[in-house]
Design a protein around this motif. Structure first.
Motif, short mmCIF file in Angstrom:
data_model
loop_
_atom_site.label_atom_id
_atom_site.label_comp_id
_atom_site.label_asym_id
_atom_site.label_seq_id
_atom_site.Cartn_x
_atom_site.Cartn_y
_atom_site.Cartn_z
N ASP A 120 67.91 45.91 -89.74
CA ASP A 120 67.06 45.79 -90.94
C ASP A 120 65.95 44.76 -90.76
O ASP A 120 65.45 44.19 -91.72
N VAL A 170 63.03 43.00 -93.50
CA VAL A 170 63.15 41.55 -93.64
C VAL A 170 61.84 40.86 -93.29
O VAL A 170 61.37 39.97 -94.02
N TYR A 184 64.76 35.59 -102.71
CA TYR A 184 65.79 35.00 -101.86
C TYR A 184 66.69 34.12 -102.71
O TYR A 184 66.21 33.40 -103.59
N LEU A 221 68.65 38.31 -99.06
CA LEU A 221 67.44 38.94 -99.57
C LEU A 221 67.87 39.91 -100.65
O LEU A 221 68.65 40.83 -100.39
#
Length: 589
Positions: free
Chosen positions: A367, A371, A394, A428
């Motif tokens: 991922d 990100v 975040y 995240l």
């Protein structure tokens, strides 16, 4: 000592001898490879232990220290290098947030060959993020090494207790010490960090951060050896090197270096933007986030590491991505296999190669595209932590959900974090739904920031335009080293157009497109992944060796150096012969 108007803090000076050192913090190569350095008090680690662990984690994040990788036997080393460190916060004109600068001065500084290596952290890592390249090559030679985090770093700010990282890495409350990063907003939730939330778009100034690090390094050499001051670019050779974002930073610095401070540049796998020639990273990375999951369903990738799940089956979310692209009208076929072929064909048409896509399966499965895109979008749009694009944010992760970090987790961030969350207890959040393809909503929003024409898209494009590389001087020795299989920063979008542009403008850069090398040397220790690849670091060391010979031994700078033709490592130990022509001269002991 030279006056430095850009300094924002006092200089912190520490000595590192007798069981401690500059290159491995006293761990040696075996210690660097071992378990993470333990904190005696996990909630309140002392600055010395934080530094030791930060150095260890930086090594582990960049170099292949695995049992098959050959570090320390085929190439590279981590000898004991006692000396002093000088570090401070600095800032460039108009920037709000500081960048860290740090100089390592070995006790065995070579006074006959005055050398200062300047580097910038890879990725968004902290201040030691390039130690496995610049430190490992420069310190054993007797060079001083000056580092910058280039406005990124791991000094996360936690709104839950209003704390951030102080100069020595320890946690401190806002108002009690100068912090690596303090958000503009005084109230908020979750976690903020400098790269994404400073409001400065630091990437546009990475080259300026590097040149300030040069000035800081020279001034600290004046302090270390006052009887030989002043140290200047005329009496001290300044060698710039970096990899990934650090490679892009030193190429930026070469273009900004109107004063001729740099004596030579070696850039590894650089994140470099050459408008009208290459593609912007945000463009091809948002494209990768959207299209690669489906393209990797193609049967040609059935045995590619990471392209299937642990049981060898297709990733369910990637199959759903094919359906999403079909629903958008971008794929016409009916079966998953046919859709995958279509997606693969689309990416081939935009510049992706089969080998690069195969390597990129790792970034897709982990991922990384999403990100990275989230953090960069926030930086380009100069957003605060509580106003990030596409609904992202975040926060500390507690049992998989947003929460409040405990003291031990918070205390470890500066040493352990790689720069951009998630990881190390930070998650995240946002930009997802509960569908079979949960990340689509956020990824589609991020891609729209590139392909759209609303105010946010126009602002993002304006920020990306400020990243354009500038021409270095014609006399500057410059060498770009990049892995042919780089799946994160493919050469076709980065180094190749940059080198072609330089040559068209009358420069003569050297360029190695290294077969079987990819972006993450550290990934080579993962089961199965390293079989198909070679490390890139030894080729960077070899290029730096050649630059040294030119600057200090009178060897002419070559017009061309053929790329050494190595062979993939396979399932066994790396052998020197696998690295091609450089393999017999690479162990730095």
């Amino acid at each position: 000592m030279q006056a430095l108007e850009f300094m924002q803090s006092e200089v912190l000076v520490t000595t590192h001898r007798d069981g401690d050192d500059l290159l491995s913090a006293g761990l040696g190569l075996d210690g660097l490879k071992g378990m993470p350095v333990a904190f005696a008090d996990a909630a309140h680690p002392d600055a010395q232990t934080l530094r030791r662990r930060a150095i260890q984690m930086s090594w582990k994040g960049i170099a292949d220290l695995g049992p098959l990788g050959g570090y320390g036997t085929v190439y590279g080393a981590a000898p004991d290098v006692p000396g002093r460190e000088y570090q401070a916060f600095a800032t460039i004109p108009s920037a709000r947030a500081p960048h860290r600068v740090l100089v390592q001065v070995p006790d065995d500084f070579d006074h006959a060959h005055r050398c200062l290596v300047v580097t910038a952290s890879s990725g968004s890592r902290g201040i030691y993020g390039a130690i496995a390249l610049a430190g490992a090559w420069g310190l054993p030679r007797g060079c001083a090494v000056t580092y910058t985090d280039k406005g990124t770093g791991s000094g996360y700010f936690d709104f839950s207790d209003d704390s951030g990282a102080a100069l020595n890495g320890e946690r401190a409350k806002r108002g009690t010490a100068m912090l690596e990063f303090e958000p503009r907003e005084t109230k908020g939730e979750g976690i903020a960090f400098k790269h994404a939330h400073s409001g400065d778009n630091p990437e546009a100034d990475w080259g300026r951060h590097v040149l300030q690090a040069v000035q800081f390094g020279l001034a600290m050499l004046d302090r270390a050896f006052p009887g030989e001051a002043p140290f200047t670019p005329r009496n001290t050779k300044i060698i710039a090197t970096g990899l990934s974002n650090g490679g892009g930073a030193v190429l930026q610095a070469a273009g900004f270096d109107d004063g001729g401070m740099l004596a030579g540049v070696v850039a590894l796998e650089p994140n470099v933007h050459t408008p009208q020639h290459g593609r912007a990273a945000f463009d091809y990375m948002t494209e990768a986030a959207m299209w690669l999951p489906c393209a990797l369903m193609d049967q040609r990738y059935a045995s590619t590491p990471f392209a299937r799940d642990a049981n060898g089956a297709q990733h369910a979310a990637w199959t759903a991505r094919c359906a999403r692209l079909h629903a958008q009208g971008w794929l016409k076929s009916s079966t998953v296999e046919e859709k995958a072929v279509e997606a693969h064909t689309h990416l081939r048409s935009t510049g992706w190669t089969d080998r690069v896509m195969a390597t990129a399966a790792s970034s897709t499965a982990l991922d990384l595209w999403r990100v990275i895109d989230v953090a960069y979008a926030s930086a380009y749009l100069r957003r605060d932590a509580n106003d990030m694009p596409c609904g992202f944010r975040y926060a500390a992760m507690v049992n998989g959900r947003p929460g409040v970090a405990d003291e031990a987790t918070r205390a470890s961030w500066w040493a352990d974090a790689a720069g951009i969350p998630p990881g190390n207890g930070i998650g995240l959040f946002g930009g997802v739904d509960e569908s079979a393809d949960p990340t689509w909503r956020g990824i589609a929003g991020l891609r729209q920031l590139w392909t759209g024409d609303d105010a946010d898209a126009r602002a993002l494009h304006a920020s990306v335009r400020t990243l354009a590389a500038q021409l270095p001087s014609k006399e500057l020795p410059l060498w770009v080293v990049h892995g042919a299989d780089d799946g994160l920063l493919p050469t076709v979008f980065t180094s190749e157009p940059y080198v072609a542009w330089l040559r068209a403008e009358g420069r003569q850069p050297l360029y190695w497109k290294v077969p079987y090398a990819q972006h993450f040397d550290a990934f080579l220790a993962l089961p199965g992944f390293g079989n198909n690849h070679l490390p890139l670091l030894p080729y960077g060391y070899a290029a730096l060796d050649r630059l040294w010979a030119h600057l200090f031994e009178g060897q002419p700078w070559p017009a061309d150096v053929p790329t050494p033709q190595g062979t993939a490592r396979g399932a066994g130990l790396l052998q020197a012969s696998m690295l091609g022509a450089i393999g017999s001269v690479l162990v730095h002991l």
